[in-house]
Design an enzyme around this catalytic site. Structure first.
Site, short mmCIF file in Angstrom:
data_model
loop_
_atom_site.label_atom_id
_atom_site.label_comp_id
_atom_site.label_asym_id
_atom_site.label_seq_id
_atom_site.Cartn_x
_atom_site.Cartn_y
_atom_site.Cartn_z
N CYS A 132 45.06 -40.76 -95.00
CA CYS A 132 46.37 -40.44 -94.97
C CYS A 132 46.51 -39.46 -93.74
O CYS A 132 46.30 -38.40 -93.58
CB CYS A 132 46.82 -39.26 -96.08
SG CYS A 132 48.42 -38.56 -96.24
N CYS A 135 48.79 -36.35 -94.15
CA CYS A 135 47.91 -35.32 -94.34
C CYS A 135 47.03 -34.77 -93.27
O CYS A 135 46.87 -33.41 -93.13
CB CYS A 135 47.09 -35.61 -95.68
SG CYS A 135 47.85 -36.82 -96.75
N ASP A 136 46.14 -35.59 -92.60
CA ASP A 136 45.19 -35.09 -91.80
C ASP A 136 45.36 -35.17 -90.48
O ASP A 136 44.51 -34.78 -89.67
CB ASP A 136 43.75 -35.77 -92.21
CG ASP A 136 43.57 -35.58 -93.67
OD1 ASP A 136 43.84 -34.40 -94.16
OD2 ASP A 136 42.86 -36.41 -94.48
#
Ligand code: NDP
Length: 314
Positions: A132, A135-136
């Site tokens: 992701c 997300c990261d």
């Protein structure tokens, strides 16, 4: 019999539980194989509103859980192995033995990112391996990363990461991108993205975290060659599979397996597209597009409101 059964313990499931419990339905939430859901495979959550300093995923899921518990949610640890949605009360079996029955079921079983299946991917999961970018990606600012895949997701992730990182490799197994034309053009014209066509990943290298990847070019061909790239992050974008197989016999799914819902509601449909009264879906199991925790939480809220309205009609 339980008033509302919720299957899944990600942001969608817990949010559905908070709303269902506050509406006095005393929900039972069956946690499933991965307590806290997909989010717990990431390192830190910085994009969920309400946490200005970011939050560890386990902390966030624990907060959601305690909030659901505070209003009377009962939690069942275990995996749903079988359902019978042919008639009310709907039946849900945990570990094949424990039977739960309810007139309203909220399915929040999520989706799982596909991984390549390399042993080194497992070794570095959460330490340089992610599925992701949204997300990261932030953790790789000004660093070098690789994205695997040639579809729209891979191109979007590569573009997103190119906005943060020094350099992005896009590792594509074929000699073309499968993504939409416009996404292909964006990727190919981005000076920070280097597309490595006809490459496959052999293994990730590093000591404590990902430091590189060994790739193979045109495996089995006369010009086969091994290439090493130095990277700090390795992002998988080779697709997701929704965790909906269990419901295939009773509910409508699209060709990728995502549960179909009716209009703007979270109401599930039966295979013949008629309304599956009392069965609702929330989160990534019915969302092929956004796949964000906050969106999942929002749809969990909607599913609980839909379930509440439905129960009042009985
Ligand atoms: P796709 O199935 O479209 O693409 C998956 C990609 O991963 C393909 O390039 C595939 O290669 C590659 N791949 C699969 N398995 C492996 C493997 N083992 N090793 C290396 N590469 C592999 O998935 P997406 O998640 O990209 O998209 C899913 C759907 O969502 C699509 O319909 C897409 O159009 C849509 N979507 C739309 C967006 C938008 O409109 N903004 C954004 C994101 C997704 P190969 O081509 O060789 O099969």
């Amino acid at each position: 019999m339980n008033e509302i059964l919720i299957i899944g313990s990600g942001p969608a499931g817990y949010t559905a539980a908070i709303y269902a419990a506050r509406a006095n339905h005393q929900p039972v939430l069956i946690e499933g194989p991965q307590l806290g859901g997909q989010l717990t495979t990431t390192t830190e959550v910085e994009n969920f509103p309400g946490y200005p300093d970011g939050v560890e995923p386990f902390q966030m899921m624990d907060d959601l859980r305690r909030q659901a518990e505070r209003f009377g949610t009962r939690f069942v640890s275990g995996v749903v192995t079988k359902v019978d949605f042919s008639q009310k009360p709907y039946k849900v079996w945990v570990e094949d033995t424990e039977l739960y029955e309810s007139n309203a079921v909220i399915i929040a079983t999520g989706a799982s990112a596909k991984y390549l299946g390399l042993p080194s991917e497992e070794t570095f999961r959460g330490r340089g391996v992610s599925a992701c970018a949204t997300c990261d990606g932030f953790f790789y600012r000004k660093k070098t990363v690789a994205v695997v895949g040639g579809g729209d997701t891979a191109c979007e992730e590569a573009m997103y990461l190119a906005g943060l990182c020094e350099k992005v490799y896009l590792i594509v197994r074929k000699n073309y991108l499968r993504a939409s034309e416009i996404m292909q053009q964006r990727v190919l014209n981005n000076p920070k993205i280097e597309v490595l066509f006809e490459h496959n990943t052999l293994q990730l290298t590093g000591t404590d975290k990902v430091e590189g990847a060994d790739l193979i070019y045109r495996k089995g061909e006369a010009d086969e060659a091994v290439k090493h790239i130095a990277i700090d992050g390795f992002f998988l974008a080779i697709g997701h599979h929704p965790n909906t197989q269990l419901f295939a016999e009773f509910l409508a799914r699209n060709e990728e397996g995502y549960l179909l819902t009716e209009g703007v509601s979270q109401q599930c449909l039966r295979s013949d597209k008629s309304i599956a009264h009392g069965i609702f879906a929330a989160g990534d199991c019915c969302d092929p597009h956004y796949r964000q925790a906050i969106v999942a939480a929002g749809s969990g809220c909607k599913a609980a409101i839909d379930a509440d309205k439905y129960l009042k009609t009985l």
